[in-house]
Design an enzyme around this catalytic site. Structure first.
Site, PDB file in Angstrom:
ATOM      1  N   CYS A   1      16.800 -14.606  31.362  1.00 34.25           N
ATOM      2  CA  CYS A   1      17.962 -15.034  30.578  1.00 34.25           C
ATOM      3  C   CYS A   1      18.000 -14.240  29.262  1.00 34.25           C
ATOM      4  CB  CYS A   1      17.906 -16.541  30.366  1.00 34.25           C
ATOM      5  SG  CYS A   1      19.407 -17.270  29.682  1.00 34.25           S
TER       6      CYS A   1
ATOM      7  N   ASP B   1      25.784 -16.324  39.168  1.00 31.93           N
ATOM      8  CA  ASP B   1      25.479 -16.560  37.758  1.00 31.93           C
ATOM      9  C   ASP B   1      26.739 -16.358  36.917  1.00 31.93           C
ATOM     10  OD1 ASP B   1      24.597 -16.546  35.138  1.00 31.93           O
ATOM     11  OD2 ASP B   1      22.993 -15.096  35.447  1.00 31.93           O
TER      12      ASP B   1
ATOM     13  N   HIS C   1      22.097 -18.675  37.954  1.00 30.92           N
ATOM     14  CA  HIS C   1      21.370 -18.407  36.721  1.00 30.92           C
ATOM     15  C   HIS C   1      20.131 -19.285  36.682  1.00 30.92           C
ATOM     16  CE1 HIS C   1      21.028 -16.825  32.681  1.00 30.92           C
ATOM     17  NE2 HIS C   1      20.724 -18.046  32.250  1.00 30.92           N
TER      18      HIS C   1
END
Length: 248
Positions: A125, A183, A214
């Site tokens: 991330c 995502d 994600h």
């Protein structure tokens, strides 16, 4: 490998930064990988990921990415309050401060008798972006970047022209870029933009797009995909074993 863990506070230009070090109990020197967390800092899933990687013969160093903005040891919750705080921190800290954090870690850990002086970076991330960003430093030899946010959109604060997308051409490390096609944080157009930049600047990279959401690596929550996680831990281990296990 059986591993050990300890905290190490190091000095950076923007204040003291706690790093948690995961490394083999065995005697000897091992390559180092800076493992950058998501916006919540070192949560239990991040700690478990670091332990998994360390058990394959690496020194895994997890810095507190927002050390300037929180008391040492802060861990944010996977809830709305934690998400709001983490996003606020993300949009407050400039990229230049992460650069100086990386230099501080390189300077400290290259002097430790358990490190070979070979360095890589990895992250998820926000941390995927920071692993990519760390690779701007020529000391980083390989970077494994999982669903890296904000590269394509240039939404993190920095000086004009100093964003990670623009500076891609400076990366000398071997890159592995991993994306979940489901995502929403990095849509198809964003992934294509990064891919084209890597091609046009002739970087050395591998590219993977998977049917995952994600944070599919995070072993808490309903987006976790254990099979994909296992596959991509193996790819990360293979990258660092090949690029960092050099004679010293």
């Amino acid at each position: 490998m059986i591993i050990q863990r300890h905290d190490q506070d190091i000095t950076t230009p923007t204040g003291t930064m706690r790093c948690t070090v995961y490394r083999p109990q065995a005697e000897g020197r091992f390559p180092c990988v800076f493992f950058y967390s998501e916006i919540f800092q070192q949560t239990a899933p991040i700690a478990r990921s670091a332990a998994i990687m360390a058990g394959h013969g690496f020194v895994i160093i997890v810095p507190e990415v927002f050390h300037e903005l929180n008391p040492i040891g802060t861990v944010l919750g996977y809830d709305d309050e934690g998400k709001d705080k983490g996003n606020n921190d993300k949009f407050t800290k400039p990229l230049e401060s992460y650069d100086s954090d990386t230099v501080a870690m390189l300077t400290y850990f290259e002097q430790q008798d358990y490190c070979t002086g070979q360095f890589g970076s990895m992250g998820v991330c926000l941390g995927g972006h920071l692993a990519y960003r760390a690779a701007l430093n020529p000391r980083i030899q390989a970077a494994f970047c999982l669903y890296a946010t904000d590269i394509h959109s240039n939404t993190l604060p920095c000086q004009a022209g100093n964003d990670s997308f623009t500076r891609t051409k400076e990366i000398q490390a071997e890159l592995v870029m991993v994306w979940g096609k489901q995502d929403p944080h990095v849509p198809t157009e964003g992934r294509q933009k990064i891919y084209q930049q890597l091609v046009e600047t002739d970087r050395l990279f591998s590219w993977y797009e998977v049917n995952g959401q994600h944070a599919f690596m995070r072993d808490e929550g309903d987006r976790y995909d254990p099979a994909l996680a296992l596959e991509y831990y193996a790819k990360a281990v293979a990258l660092f074993q090949r690029t960092l296990n050099k004679a010293v």
